[in-house]
Structure formats: C-alpha cells, structure tokens
Design an enzyme around this catalytic site. Structure first.
Site, PDB file in Angstrom:
ATOM      1  CD  GLU A 178      -1.783   2.073   2.174  1.00 24.75           C
ATOM      2  OE1 GLU A 178      -2.583   3.025   2.169  1.00 24.75           O
ATOM      3  OE2 GLU A 178      -0.803   2.020   2.920  1.00 24.75           O
ATOM      4  CE  LYS A 180      -1.345   4.516   5.784  1.00 22.04           C
ATOM      5  NZ  LYS A 180      -2.386   4.215   4.792  1.00 22.04           N
ATOM      6  CE  LYS A 181       0.581  -0.634   5.750  1.00 23.87           C
ATOM      7  NZ  LYS A 181      -0.178  -1.780   5.239  1.00 23.87           N
ATOM      8  CB  CYS A 182       8.373  -1.313   4.237  1.00 24.27           C
ATOM      9  SG  CYS A 182       8.203  -1.514   6.008  1.00 24.27           S
TER      10      CYS A 182
END
EC number: 2.6.1.50
Length: 379
Positions: A178, A180-182
C-alpha cells in the site's frame, strides 16, 4: 513547518519503469507481474510467490489455501489493522482475539496459550510496526497445537529475526505494498511460501478463477503456427476474486525492490535520531523496544498517558500524527467476537505514531523531537 506522517519514496526510477509499461501497452496482469514475483522470491528467499492487489487480498487468499472447515477458529492479535481479522470472516471462519504483550505489542504467547482450543486451526502473527514477533517460540507453539501459521507482514519488508527473513517462518507470508508502507506498488500485496504446492493454486483464485493468464494466451491470437480456433479458451473451476496485481503496479515494485534496503536503513537512522532525542523525556517513551539491527520498521511511535493532549500540541506545530491501532474488539463489526484483552485496552490509549519516511530530513526530525521535549517539560 508542516510534516506529514508518511510519504512514499518514489522518483525517476519508478517513472522509467512505468514508461516502459506504457510503451509496451500492456498494463494488466502480465509478464512484469511474473518478473516481480521471481525477483521477490530472490529477495525474500522463498521458491514461490503470488502477486495480488493488496495485503488484504493476500491474507484472504492465504487462509483460502488451507480450505479450513467453516466455523473453525483463527487466533488473531487484538492490536492490528482490521484486514487481519476480516480475512478470517471472508473465509467463514471465527476470529479469536489474543491480548498483546505489554512491552512489544505483539500477540501475547501467554494469552495465546489461554485462548487456544481444539477448534483453532491457525494463528496469524502480526509484526506490528515492523517489530518482530518471537517466531521461534510461536512456531514451536503452533506445531504443538497443530496450527497453520500465516505471517501478516504488512508492516515489514526485509526484516530479519534470528537470521531468517520475516515472512518465511510460517506456512505463508503476506505482505502489503500500500502506498505508505515500507515499499509500495501504489496498492498491492504478495503471498509467499516455502511450500509451492500450498500457494500455486491461488493463481486461479486471484484471477476470478481463470486457469490461464490472459497475457500467456494472447500470443496465440495471431500466431499462424498455432492453427487452432480455441486460442481464447479458458475454464473456471474454483471460486476466484479480482485480486490480481497488474503490470503497472509490478513495474513500480521492481523499482522499489532495488532500493528497499536503503529505505530500511534510512528509517533506522531516523528512528535512532528520535530515540536519542527523547532519551531524557520522563513522560514520553518509545512505542516498542526498538532493535534496529537487521530491522525493517514502518512505524516510529511513542507512548504517553496524555496522548490526546500531545496530539493537539503537535498539530499546533504542523506535525501530523496517527494512532495504529484501536483494539479490534472495539469495532462494531467484531462485537460478536468479544474477548478478554486487558493489556491492549490499557495500552492503546497511550499509543501515538509520529512521522517516518525515508525523505524525512534531520532538521524535520529535530523539529519533532523539540516539540516532544517541550511537551514533556510542561507535562
């Protein structure tokens, strides 16, 4: 100064990959998805991976792979995003909410031992914020109780626990890309396993049950060497979903995979700056016992008894914050699955997520730290 909470680390590398997709004019499920799956296998260390369009889809299909009897129970941590538990409901199974460890916020192995019954078929550990669950102890517990282990790795990519990548300890690992994930593919997810026979059938499940990928059939449409009128033919033998990853997402993922180790290290550097900056605070403490060696943290957070006052203090200074997460039994959806989770209920009102992303500058971190210290001094 205004500082956002999360920010995807994307640039010319991703744009170049996207241009290639546009030039080829194949944007759906295609060869780049296969390439991304192969490169993911190399990075994470598993022989089989299946790309999907979200971490939620990954969790849903991971449970589907086992074909558990309807009504069976799945052990889920009380503190996690709702997708961990909704995946259980999608499969007509029953979530059993397990309390968390006060220090690590991972599922409590003591409470797990209290909650497990003969009706339980699986456990879904979540590496919350990127902090590893003690997988050696969890795997031993799961084997003793004959439980499948589905690792929810939505908050980590590349984290290592006791020399082994997170996502490779359990039967299946599920990752989220998604925005904004790592790392990101815009939206997307990955299912991986050391047991190809377990997850390879999910390729049909992710593609509305179709047994052949369209891009693998399309070459025959105009191939004069394939003298058949049935080049279009496919069958649907399983109930599937529109969960496939597409080549646009895979193109971004291929670029992101090349810099994930740098992004992880940059987050570690920022977390260390935060930890050093709040070391003398008496009323603000780190969210986790951060261990930055071989880590892949997605969240930097703190605990503060006056969390909501702190939120307003930081908001006045243009600093974005969040809360990850409210205990799941508090959501109306899960009212029928209430469970004793005293630690989660006590801890979550103190939890606060602070800005963390690779492009965050030292000056911006100092600005946040100074705001935290100012609040602490006037606590």
């Amino acid at each position: 100064m205004e500082i956002r909470l999360f920010k995807p680390c994307v640039g010319e590398e991703e744009l170049a990959k996207i241009r290639d997709v546009f030039d080829r004019a194949w944007m759906g499920l295609g060869p780049l998805v296969s390439k991304f799956e192969q490169e993911w296998n190399t990075y994470i260390g598993t022989p089989s991976s299946v790309g999907v369009n979200s971490g939620t889809a990954a969790l849903h299909l991971a449970l589907t792979a086992f074909n558990f009897p309807e009504g069976s129970k799945v052990l889920v941590p009380a503190l996690t995003f709702v997708a961990t538990a909704t995946a259980v409901l999608y499969n007509r199974l029953e979530p059993v909410f397990v309390d968390v460890d006060r220090e690590t916020l991972s599922l409590s192995l003591d409470d797990l031992n209290q909650k497990v019954t003969k009706d339980c078929v699986a456990v879904m550990p979540v590496h919350l914020g990127g902090h590893p669950v003690p997988m050696d102890r969890l795997i031993a517990f799961a084997k003793e109780h004959h439980l499948a282990v589905i690792e929810d790795c939505a908050h980590t990519v590349g984290g290592i626990y006791q020399g082994k990548k997170l996502g490779t300890w359990g039967d299946i690992g599920c990752f989220s890309f998604e925005e904004k994930k790592c790392m990101t593919t815009g939206d997307g997810g990955m299912i991986c396993s050391n047991n190809p026979e377990l997850i390879e059938p999910l390729r049909a499940n992710r593609w509305v049950g179709i047994d052949k990928d369209t891009w693998k059939r399309v070459a025959d449409y105009t191939d004069a060497q394939v003298m058949s009128t049935r080049h279009w033919y496919y069958e649907v033998a399983v109930l599937g979903y529109k969960y496939n990853m597409n080549d646009l997402s895979a193109a971004i993922g291929l670029a992101q995979l090349q810099k994930i180790d740098w992004m992880n290290q940059r987050r570690c550097d920022i977390i260390q700056q935060y930890l050093d900056g709040i070391n003398d605070c008496r009323n603000i403490q780190p969210l986790y016992p951060y261990d930055l060696k071989d880590s892949s943290y997605w969240i930097f957070g703190v605990r503060c008894a006056k969390r909501d006052d702190l939120i307003l203090h930081l908001k006045q200074k243009g600093i974005a914050t969040g809360v990850h997460y409210m205990p799941l039994p508090l959501h109306p959806l899960f009212k029928d699955y209430n469970s004793e989770i005293p630690v989660a209920l006590e801890v979550w009102p103190t939890m606060l997520t602070l800005p963390l992303f690779p492009q965050l500058t030292e000056a911006e971190v100092d600005y946040v730290v100074n705001a935290l210290c100012e609040f602490d001094q006037h606590y």
